[in-house]
Design a protein around this motif. Sequence first.
Motif: not given
Length: 509
Positions: A129, A148, A403-407, A481-482, A502
Amino acid sequence: MRVGIDFGTTHTVVALVDRGNYPVVSFDGVDAWPSLIAANAAGELRFGVDASAVRHDQQWSVLRSIKRLLNDAGPQTEVTLAGRDHRLADLLTGLLAQLKSDLLQRSNACLTPGEPIEAAVSVPANATSAQRLLTLDAFVAAGFHVVALLNEPSAASLEYAHRYRSTITAKREYVLIYDLGGGTFDASLLKMTGHSNEVVISEGIQRLGGDDFDEAILQLVLDETKLRDTDAGMDAGALALLREDCAARKESVGPQTRRFLVDMTAIDDGVDRPPFSCAIDDVYTACAPLVEFTIELLDRILRDANSDVAWNEVAGIYVVGGAGGFPLVPRMLRGAFGDKRVKRSPHPFAATAIGLAVFLDKESGFVLSERFSRHFGVFREAEAGAGVVFDPIVCKDASLPADRHSPLVVRRTYRAAHNIGHFRFVECSRLVDGRPDGDVTPYDPVLFPFDPALYDRDDLGRQPVGRWTDGPDVEERYVVAPGGAVEVTLTTQPGGFMRTFRLERCTSA
């Protein structure tokens, strides 16, 4: 403009999305941009093509394979170059900023000044990560709009799907991507159904690639000529030139090559040395153990219980990556898995960049379902302090969000037993009896105050940790995240005290 960028250990390759085509960008007529950084004693820095131009100049120090350094890097990691300390993250940002400038000024990409660049970027499948965050942050800081972050073999699978979709049948719908680059080796098993590419399992070796082949060949030359790095004329500059020539000769080897020659004039000891010459089979023998490591990993993937895939269901092994062009690689793979099942990309050095461009092209119709490539978790106290257990937060091969809107979100709740929470996060390549094993990556410890009296303290590391019988309720909320990067939000109740972290690689590592 939309581009796929394969940031490589030795070279970086860029491919465009162009009306259903995915051409590779040329820089001054060359299809690969050198991932090099150079510095001199005055503190001047040069990147990419400009760094390559001074790589033989004794007044310049050259940093090669910066991507390999990211394996062990944290946000404050420094490297010494030409006698000065530089933050690795700053050097990486400078390198990518120069790439963006060269895309505009010295490439055939036909960019116009001020035109935004949407980029899909790749990282090794086994990247931590922390490496993913460092890479993403540097691309963003350099001025790219990163839409991406994909694993390299997953991206290469899209190049395969674009080029060879007709080879997939109902009985053989799996493809094993063999990605051997300059510094890393990754392999991913994917199921290809229609226009859907689903990652089944990924494995990788963080430090195995073309650099290691170059080192093995260099050692062969030194052993056969009885040279040592302490001999006259064998300073660091001469050794670097000799290694560079070994690499260049390796890259020129073809299936019909019989002899291997290396220029020895870099050794300035007053001896008129003829070129080193040996049978190509001697070079293959020196490099064969490295290829064996990759074959063992492929065997492990095919035997993995999570894959549950028989060899007769695999359409083939697809060889990509710059080092995958070395003829020994497909030769040994065919010896291990059969002639008909090994296919080499016609553009092995560019397959990942082309796959990234395919991913960005909404008209292509291809969909990629990615997976988390490592186990991620935290060590916790057990048995009222008498023991320690590992809590896997996200397991390897968990499906990543599209996608980042649905982690992907994971939660843990409990009653705090101490005044200060000390979280020791790690990632690892495998679990053995519930414990981290294999390639284990520790992260900087996270300290969080459970005691309200400590909320405003910025020296938690110097405060005594004690057990607390009336601690608050705690929620840990992990967001993946994606691209596979993880951040954690810690919240206490009642009161709602909250902090988000983070997760970053241990700076002392």
